[in-house]
Design a protein around this motif. Structure first.
Motif, PDB file in Angstrom:
ATOM      1  N   ASN A  96       1.898   8.723   5.422  1.00 16.07           N
ATOM      2  CA  ASN A  96       0.505   8.026   5.906  1.00 16.07           C
ATOM      3  C   ASN A  96      -0.006   9.138   6.852  1.00 16.07           C
ATOM      4  O   ASN A  96      -0.725   8.889   7.869  1.00 16.07           O
ATOM      5  CB  ASN A  96       0.616   6.844   6.728  1.00 16.07           C
ATOM      6  CG  ASN A  96       1.050   5.678   5.560  1.00 16.07           C
ATOM      7  OD1 ASN A  96       0.597   5.648   4.444  1.00 16.07           O
ATOM      8  ND2 ASN A  96       1.965   4.703   5.831  1.00 16.07           N
ATOM      9  N   TYR A 101      -8.212   4.482   6.957  1.00 12.92           N
ATOM     10  CA  TYR A 101      -7.548   4.767   8.324  1.00 12.92           C
ATOM     11  C   TYR A 101      -6.166   5.564   8.321  1.00 12.92           C
ATOM     12  O   TYR A 101      -5.967   6.041   9.309  1.00 12.92           O
ATOM     13  CB  TYR A 101      -7.425   3.478   9.140  1.00 12.92           C
ATOM     14  CG  TYR A 101      -8.451   2.285   8.918  1.00 12.92           C
ATOM     15  CD1 TYR A 101      -9.629   2.653   9.534  1.00 12.92           C
ATOM     16  CD2 TYR A 101      -8.541   1.371   8.197  1.00 12.92           C
ATOM     17  CE1 TYR A 101     -10.737   1.782   9.596  1.00 12.92           C
ATOM     18  CE2 TYR A 101      -9.540   0.326   8.091  1.00 12.92           C
ATOM     19  CZ  TYR A 101     -10.688   0.621   9.034  1.00 12.92           C
ATOM     20  OH  TYR A 101     -11.582  -0.138   8.734  1.00 12.92           O
ATOM     21  N   ARG A 102      -5.752   5.418   7.260  1.00 14.95           N
ATOM     22  CA  ARG A 102      -4.207   6.182   7.102  1.00 14.95           C
ATOM     23  C   ARG A 102      -4.384   7.805   6.585  1.00 14.95           C
ATOM     24  O   ARG A 102      -3.514   8.660   7.143  1.00 14.95           O
ATOM     25  CB  ARG A 102      -3.182   5.529   6.103  1.00 14.95           C
ATOM     26  CG  ARG A 102      -3.135   4.094   6.550  1.00 14.95           C
ATOM     27  CD  ARG A 102      -2.076   3.435   5.460  1.00 14.95           C
ATOM     28  NE  ARG A 102      -1.559   2.181   5.722  1.00 14.95           N
ATOM     29  CZ  ARG A 102      -0.619   1.312   5.309  1.00 14.95           C
ATOM     30  NH1 ARG A 102       0.172   1.907   4.293  1.00 14.95           N
ATOM     31  NH2 ARG A 102      -0.311   0.077   5.464  1.00 14.95           N
ATOM     32  N   LEU A 103      -5.143   7.869   5.677  1.00 13.50           N
ATOM     33  CA  LEU A 103      -5.102   9.376   4.967  1.00 13.50           C
ATOM     34  C   LEU A 103      -6.242  10.124   5.325  1.00 13.50           C
ATOM     35  O   LEU A 103      -7.493   9.616   5.522  1.00 13.50           O
ATOM     36  CB  LEU A 103      -4.831   9.072   3.548  1.00 13.50           C
ATOM     37  CG  LEU A 103      -3.559   8.004   3.337  1.00 13.50           C
ATOM     38  CD1 LEU A 103      -3.637   7.876   1.841  1.00 13.50           C
ATOM     39  CD2 LEU A 103      -2.348   8.828   3.670  1.00 13.50           C
ATOM     40  N   ARG A 153       1.520  10.593   9.584  1.00 10.97           N
ATOM     41  CA  ARG A 153       1.838  10.515  10.833  1.00 10.97           C
ATOM     42  C   ARG A 153       3.193  11.082  11.334  1.00 10.97           C
ATOM     43  O   ARG A 153       3.812  10.546  12.382  1.00 10.97           O
ATOM     44  CB  ARG A 153       2.037   8.785  11.151  1.00 10.97           C
ATOM     45  CG  ARG A 153       0.549   8.224  11.238  1.00 10.97           C
ATOM     46  CD  ARG A 153       0.800   6.833  11.818  1.00 10.97           C
ATOM     47  NE  ARG A 153       1.719   5.811  11.153  1.00 10.97           N
ATOM     48  CZ  ARG A 153       1.514   5.124  10.104  1.00 10.97           C
ATOM     49  NH1 ARG A 153       0.453   5.215   9.474  1.00 10.97           N
ATOM     50  NH2 ARG A 153       2.624   4.455   9.852  1.00 10.97           N
ATOM     51  N   ASP A 194      -6.780  -0.150   3.878  1.00 11.30           N
ATOM     52  CA  ASP A 194      -5.882   0.550   4.950  1.00 11.30           C
ATOM     53  C   ASP A 194      -6.107   2.107   4.747  1.00 11.30           C
ATOM     54  O   ASP A 194      -6.172   2.895   5.704  1.00 11.30           O
ATOM     55  CB  ASP A 194      -4.535   0.472   5.198  1.00 11.30           C
ATOM     56  CG  ASP A 194      -4.597  -1.255   5.550  1.00 11.30           C
ATOM     57  OD1 ASP A 194      -5.326  -1.738   6.389  1.00 11.30           O
ATOM     58  OD2 ASP A 194      -3.361  -1.822   5.048  1.00 11.30           O
ATOM     59  N   LEU A 195      -6.516   2.500   3.599  1.00 11.93           N
ATOM     60  CA  LEU A 195      -6.457   3.981   3.174  1.00 11.93           C
ATOM     61  C   LEU A 195      -7.371   4.885   4.009  1.00 11.93           C
ATOM     62  O   LEU A 195      -6.929   5.992   4.408  1.00 11.93           O
ATOM     63  CB  LEU A 195      -6.574   4.248   1.675  1.00 11.93           C
ATOM     64  CG  LEU A 195      -5.377   3.812   0.767  1.00 11.93           C
ATOM     65  CD1 LEU A 195      -5.853   4.147  -0.742  1.00 11.93           C
ATOM     66  CD2 LEU A 195      -3.945   4.191   0.945  1.00 11.93           C
ATOM     67  N   THR A 209       0.734  -1.183  -0.038  1.00 11.88           N
ATOM     68  CA  THR A 209       0.017  -0.059   0.044  1.00 11.88           C
ATOM     69  C   THR A 209       1.024   1.382  -0.150  1.00 11.88           C
ATOM     70  O   THR A 209       0.761   2.139  -0.667  1.00 11.88           O
ATOM     71  CB  THR A 209      -1.053  -0.108   1.228  1.00 11.88           C
ATOM     72  OG1 THR A 209      -1.758  -0.970   1.162  1.00 11.88           O
ATOM     73  CG2 THR A 209      -1.611   1.189   1.449  1.00 11.88           C
ATOM     74  N   THR A 210       1.821   1.296   0.920  1.00 12.96           N
ATOM     75  CA  THR A 210       2.802   2.366   0.925  1.00 12.96           C
ATOM     76  C   THR A 210       3.393   2.553  -0.443  1.00 12.96           C
ATOM     77  O   THR A 210       3.489   3.759  -0.960  1.00 12.96           O
ATOM     78  CB  THR A 210       3.866   2.337   2.150  1.00 12.96           C
ATOM     79  OG1 THR A 210       3.029   2.278   3.117  1.00 12.96           O
ATOM     80  CG2 THR A 210       4.891   3.497   2.117  1.00 12.96           C
TER      81      THR A 210
END
Length: 298
Positions: free
Chosen positions: A234, A44-46, A236, A41-42, A16-17
């Motif tokens: 992401n 939750y990440r972005l 963070r 996951d996106l 994903t990264t």
């Protein structure tokens, strides 16, 4: 323009990264389509470009619902969202259980993404397919791709797995195309994740290993194993994402891949880094990046 499938094998190679980094660095307009059947996951990440969270119900799941009545590439923008920086994403499934909603639609999605890449307001589609095995449903989408990129970390275990996956995918995708793997379509390439100082050695060693396999895969580049850059990508971290080793190396891979396979027809404008305004978190001083001339879903 083209559909580019990005996938991995066992472990956590960072598919994903890598997909987001490649799309943000792509020399043309690009859309990240989160097609991992095990869940995405996106969301939750972005963050969305308006500063709030992404809508988990607008993306692959809403496409699956719409596809029951038929689905065309021209309708794809209705399901796409922008993240901070302007990059467009198609949010994936929330859970593996939701994969049943997409069952049977993967070939249609492949055709849709391939077509979307050629319509006037479309984009190259970077499809994050997560980990793929011999029974993965996303295999049905791969015949429509211009290129399949397998992501692997440069350690012995993952390299062995990706070698086996190259052979397996080649048998599945190229089985009826004759004996020359180098001419088979879609081509299968490997992108390694490695520390910058080890990139050249890792590419050489893995390249030699793949050269004696029947699948015909080869190393197409190395993306830096950059924890700070990945955290910033992401949302963070405080690092400048566009200056990170992650994005700089992803840009090199993106340019190399597009040129090698004839996917790049229009060079970036002089003085403008490819994909710069699409990098999540990148701000050029006038609000969120808006690299394109229309509003998605308008």
């Amino acid at each position: 323009m083209a559909l580019i499938v990005v996938a991995g094998d066992k472990g956590s190679p960072g598919v994903t990264t890598a997909s987001v980094a490649l799309a943000a660095s792509w020399p043309r307009r690009a859309l990240v389509a989160e097609c991992d059947p095990h869940g995405g996951d996106l969301v939750y990440r972005l963050a969305a470009d308006h500063g709030g969270p992404l809508d988990p119900n607008r993306g692959l799941l809403s496409i699956a619902i719409a596809a029951r009545r038929g689905f065309e590439a021209s309708a794809l923008p209705q399901h796409v969202q922008r993240i901070t920086g302007g990059l467009e994403v198609l949010v994936g499934l929330g859970t593996a259980e939701q994969a049943a909603a997409v069952s049977g639609h993967w070939p249609q999605l492949g055709r849709c993404f391939d077509h979307y890449a050629s319509i006037p307001y479309g984009a190259d589609v970077i499809a994050d397919c997560g980990r793929v095995g011999p029974d993965s449903p996303v295999l049905e989408m791969m015949p429509y791709a211009a290129l399949v990129l397998l992501i692997a970390r440069a350690d012995a275990e993952q390299v062995a797995h990706v070698r086996d996956r190259v052979n397996g995918l080649s048998n599945r995708l190229h089985g009826n195309q004759g004996s020359s793997a180098s001419l088979a379509r879609p081509p299968i390439g490997v992108v390694l994740i490695a520390p910058p100082k080890e990139a050249r050695r890792a590419a050489s060693q893995v390249g030699e290993l793949l050269s004696v396999t029947a699948g015909g895969g080869e190393v197409l580049g190395v993306i830096a194993d950059d924890a700070d850059g990945a955290a910033a990508l992401n949302g963070r971290g405080r690092a400048r994402v566009d200056k990170s080793l992650l994005i700089r190396s992803a840009r090199d891979v993106a340019l190399s891949v597009t040129r090698r396979y004839g996917l790049l027809k229009v060079e970036p404008q002089a003085g403008q880094a490819p994909g710069l305004s699409q990098v999540p978190g990148h701000n050029q001083g006038q609000g969120h990046g808006q690299p394109f001339g229309h509003a998605v879903g308008a």
